[in-house]
Scaffold this active site. Structure first.
Site, PDB file in Angstrom:
ATOM      1  N   ASP B   8       0.560  -1.140  -0.252  1.00  0.00           N
ATOM      2  CA  ASP B   8      -0.083   0.332   0.035  1.00  0.00           C
ATOM      3  C   ASP B   8       0.838   1.186  -0.265  1.00  0.00           C
ATOM      4  O   ASP B   8       1.646   1.577   0.944  1.00  0.00           O
ATOM      5  CB  ASP B   8      -0.821  -0.095   1.303  1.00  0.00           C
ATOM      6  CG  ASP B   8      -1.500  -1.140   1.465  1.00  0.00           C
ATOM      7  OD1 ASP B   8      -1.380  -2.030   0.934  1.00  0.00           O
ATOM      8  OD2 ASP B   8      -3.317  -1.005   1.317  1.00  0.00           O
ATOM      9  N   ASP B  67      -9.612  -2.201   0.144  1.00  0.00           N
ATOM     10  CA  ASP B  67     -11.201  -1.384   0.455  1.00  0.00           C
ATOM     11  C   ASP B  67     -11.154   0.071   0.767  1.00  0.00           C
ATOM     12  O   ASP B  67     -12.576   0.502   0.371  1.00  0.00           O
ATOM     13  CB  ASP B  67     -10.981  -1.442   2.028  1.00  0.00           C
ATOM     14  CG  ASP B  67     -10.180  -1.137   3.036  1.00  0.00           C
ATOM     15  OD1 ASP B  67      -9.093  -1.860   3.224  1.00  0.00           O
ATOM     16  OD2 ASP B  67     -10.694  -0.710   4.411  1.00  0.00           O
ATOM     17  N   HIS B  68     -10.332   1.087   0.698  1.00  0.00           N
ATOM     18  CA  HIS B  68      -9.770   2.095  -0.192  1.00  0.00           C
ATOM     19  C   HIS B  68     -10.763   2.811  -1.290  1.00  0.00           C
ATOM     20  O   HIS B  68      -9.929   3.876  -2.242  1.00  0.00           O
ATOM     21  CB  HIS B  68      -9.200   3.012   0.445  1.00  0.00           C
ATOM     22  CG  HIS B  68      -9.272   3.252   1.930  1.00  0.00           C
ATOM     23  ND1 HIS B  68      -9.596   3.894   3.161  1.00  0.00           N
ATOM     24  CD2 HIS B  68      -8.103   2.226   2.849  1.00  0.00           C
ATOM     25  CE1 HIS B  68      -9.574   4.079   3.925  1.00  0.00           C
ATOM     26  NE2 HIS B  68      -8.409   2.610   4.193  1.00  0.00           N
ATOM     27  N   HIS B 153      -6.050  -8.565   0.011  1.00  0.00           N
ATOM     28  CA  HIS B 153      -6.287  -7.701   0.634  1.00  0.00           C
ATOM     29  C   HIS B 153      -7.114  -8.351   2.253  1.00  0.00           C
ATOM     30  O   HIS B 153      -8.163  -8.222   2.382  1.00  0.00           O
ATOM     31  CB  HIS B 153      -7.012  -6.301   0.074  1.00  0.00           C
ATOM     32  CG  HIS B 153      -6.410  -5.282   0.598  1.00  0.00           C
ATOM     33  ND1 HIS B 153      -5.314  -3.959   0.775  1.00  0.00           N
ATOM     34  CD2 HIS B 153      -7.507  -3.886   1.418  1.00  0.00           C
ATOM     35  CE1 HIS B 153      -5.584  -2.944   1.242  1.00  0.00           C
ATOM     36  NE2 HIS B 153      -6.763  -3.694   1.982  1.00  0.00           N
TER      37      HIS B 153
HETATM   38 FE   LIG Z   1      -6.926  -1.139   3.043  1.00  0.00          FE
HETATM   39 FE   LIG Z   2      -3.588   0.396   2.927  1.00  0.00          FE
END
Ligand SMILES: [Fe+2]
Ligand SMILES: [Fe+2]
Ligand SMILES: [Fe+2]
Ligand SMILES: [Fe+2]
Ligand SMILES: [Fe+2]
Ligand SMILES: [Fe+2]
Ligand SMILES: [Fe+2]
Ligand SMILES: [Fe+2]
Lengths: 265, 265, 265, 265
Positions: B8, B67-68, B153
């Site tokens: 990330d 998730d983002h 993830h």
């Molecule tokens: Fe995440």
């Molecule tokens: Fe992240």
């Protein structure tokens, strides 16, 4: 002073490996003080008085736990008799056992604190950040302890890392437990606190957190209730070794411990 | 074939570091294919079309998320135009974008899959274990792809480790993302799948998951709503390098990537 | 056609009360069809083949369940033999049992569906909103069923209420279960679907969700592991009565059922 | 003494309805004291100083809140100036505002407490069961208050019902808020405490918890980020009316309040 910490010991394979190997590691690594997390040492669920006694006899000076602390009912009555076994600090007043202990050693007093995170953890306990502020103050001010080692039993990396920074300069080391997976971020924070987000476990290497691979994968696929037997085979010992200046309580060196033992080791 | 995966990327510090360093790593490590997770590249929250374009231009061949993914609204319309940007596979049919992509390279086809865990994650998506079985089958049977790289993830170590075992022998590598903290358990599973529970992040080193230490600690202490600015200072790049036999799709070597860059590197 | 639905039956007190009272209610209220949720009928945890048989014999035509469905291991093998016992629809393909059943009655076919929510529920199952769209379509198009009754086993009011609106006009009734506390919002939605956010339970009135008050309060105070015995004393029966036009499948009337039985009733 | 409590006021529709109707209800029902929960009164998210002032002017004597208390930033500075606005009691010491207030009335002192649950709630706060024991003791012993009204802002029925039993005999009433869905279990517990698991909300009737039906259903179907506009149309007012013997603090009667207002009421 050099402290060895070993993460969550899982079941008989973990116990056997720790007991057979602890003396060797102590000698080899010139360790002064040993702390182990025993919350999964009884078949993966909790710890019994007998097992705690064996871990202490094998060389551990303090045994910490976590959310699985009460899984074996008999442990409740054992706590008042055995101050070297800790349960999370942030249980309510009146809970059996203690969340910290001070041990006299040849190199001075060592305090160990066991505290539990609140994010995705059960049961909800008192705010660990506030509880630690108070406890560390007490140990330092009232008890005059300089060397303080913290086992922070937490699920998320954010809570574990934040606790390290929160306590930086006031304790010697903060090591996470509970995820059973060692992180690669050991460091000494700017004010002298050693930190590792999670120590990892002492348990079967071919496993999911110490449990049989098949059972856990099946659970995730099916959603069906499943027994999770402790896995078999070679055991990996995971933990942390911290060198601490006993005059200041500051960490001077930190390294991860991570050893795969041969079968029957 | 050697694949580099970077975890990330957090905010401008992470982006800058990745962009300035990617060519060097590619050359130095003799990398054939680069995948980066960009879910936090836009100020820590999501990714914009512009940032995705920059990451691809800087050398990434595929950008994964998590998730983002939807944090920046404009990304929704970008997905149909940019197949090299992935969102988690297990969203419902009809969701913009794709969860996998096949890229032709000089050394043959490479498939990348991005999938999201269900434990302590939001929103709840389709069972990732079942979704992966189906998708891997499709890629192998229908598309004839041998080299398959999976960015899983997920929040918990149990789900991430179980996924590695679940896919062992059917994909080349499974690497976890989302916790922003690199784990120390890289390995090649018995049937040839490389695995790392979490790759870690590319973001400011003095931080909690890339965010300012003060803000996150304050949040845990107070429970009060808090802005979490992306931290400043030296950036650490975290990821994984996997060597894959392109004839079999099996991993032959795996090592963690973990580099602290000087300021202005 | 008049359908009576009774919410989660808790333990022996709940079972006894339902069995002794069901015939009376059926006659008194002129009920054509009876559905009961039995997920807590075996000591509060799950249901056994024997108990399911007794509930059917006592007058229930279909028995639904929820997250506790598998608590009694023997139920797994019972499912293939007993199509009138349902488990949540949104388990993966291949799971024992079914999530719906069609029953022939004197007034035509009645379909019952049991489906589980995903918010704060374990295990995570397939998206219930999507699963229901497909199942309702199948029942209406392929099976030609008009009267469809849905037991949505869900924790949060938002998910439960949203499901009612989601299915409005395509099923006859959506009633929530799982919280064990009857809500006061029974209504017929604009397109003809009866809705109640939660039906409530059939269990001891002086209790917390059917369990002994002392045990649950102690758990919340102490965080200590606790057995939660089924409470004793007067039983309250909670549920819903819906009148449905069997030609259209639309609900024409809805009322909550809520009766406190005398001891020994 | 008769107390009227109204549950979570949602957005402008909720505010308007409460303000236009409060005087009428007070007269009609012969109410002595009015408490309203305002945590969603500002567009569904939090409360502003202006809105709080309007609610107090309209006849509310105390305004409670919950997990949304801080959604509007300006409220932080307002708390020290307005003791009639409460935030959950179990925030850490030093948090702006108070969790309880004592109001002098013609019929004697009335204390109102606002406290938040810990199950499935964010942020984690101090154990509400322990916090309440202490606060109730203080109000009764030190302040000599007999009439104590508790707004317990909690997600699960188990926590809400357990709190009623926990406080039975020591406070006059415990009413739950937060689920926005009125439960049908109003009662007076054996030692004299009135209890309702959830009061329900004051907001648009055609809605999911006050938000537009389409937006919430879409969220559950798609998992995509969604704005949740406050719904429009007729407003339902939900709450509780409790009669309390001011000499003993015991509840003598309890009834749910549930009124659907015509548009423009
Ligand atoms: Fe995440
Ligand atoms: Fe992240
Ligand atoms: Fe553990
Ligand atoms: Fe644990
Ligand atoms: Fe139940
Ligand atoms: Fe349930
Ligand atoms: Fe709330
Ligand atoms: Fe609310």
């Amino acid at each position: 002073m050099r402290i060895l910490f070993l993460g969550d010991i899982v079941g008989e394979p973990g116990r056997k490996a720790v007991r057979s190997r602890l003396h060797h590691i102590k000698t080899q690594e010139d360790v002064d003080f040993i702390i182990v997390n025993g919350e999964n040492s009884a078949g993966g669920r909790g710890i019994t008085p007998k097992i705690c006694g064996e871990l202490l006899k094998a060389g551990a000076q303090v045994v910490t736990t976590g959310d699985h602390v009460w899984d074996q009912r008999e442990i409740v009555e054992y706590f008042p008799k055995q101050p070297l076994l800790l349960r999370p600090l942030n249980y309510p007043a009146g809970t059996p056992g203690n969340g910290s202990v001070i041990v006299d050693t040849e190199k001075g007093k060592v305090a160990v604190i066991n505290v539990q995170g609140n994010t995705f953890m059960n049961p909800p306990l008192a705010n660990p950040f506030l509880a630690m502020e108070e406890e560390v103050k007490r140990l330092r001010k009232e008890e005059g302890v300089k060397v303080i080692f913290v086992d922070f039993h937490a699920e998320t990396t954010s809570e574990s890392i934040a606790m390290g920074w929160h306590l930086d300069g006031t304790v010697s080391a903060v090591v996470g437990t509970h995820t059973h997976c060692q992180t690669a971020d050991e460091k000494i924070l700017p004010k002298g606190t050693a930190h590792l987000t999670d120590a990892g476990m002492c348990g079967p290497d071919v496993s999911v957190l110490g449990r049989s691979v098949e059972s856990v994968v099946w659970r995730f696929k099916s959603g069906m209730p499943t027994r999770f037997p402790v896995a078999k085979g070679q055991v990996r010992l995971c933990g942390l070794i911290v060198d601490i200046d006993e005059d200041t309580g500051k960490a001077t060196a930190v390294k991860r411990y991570n050893e795969l033992l041969e079968l029957g080791a």
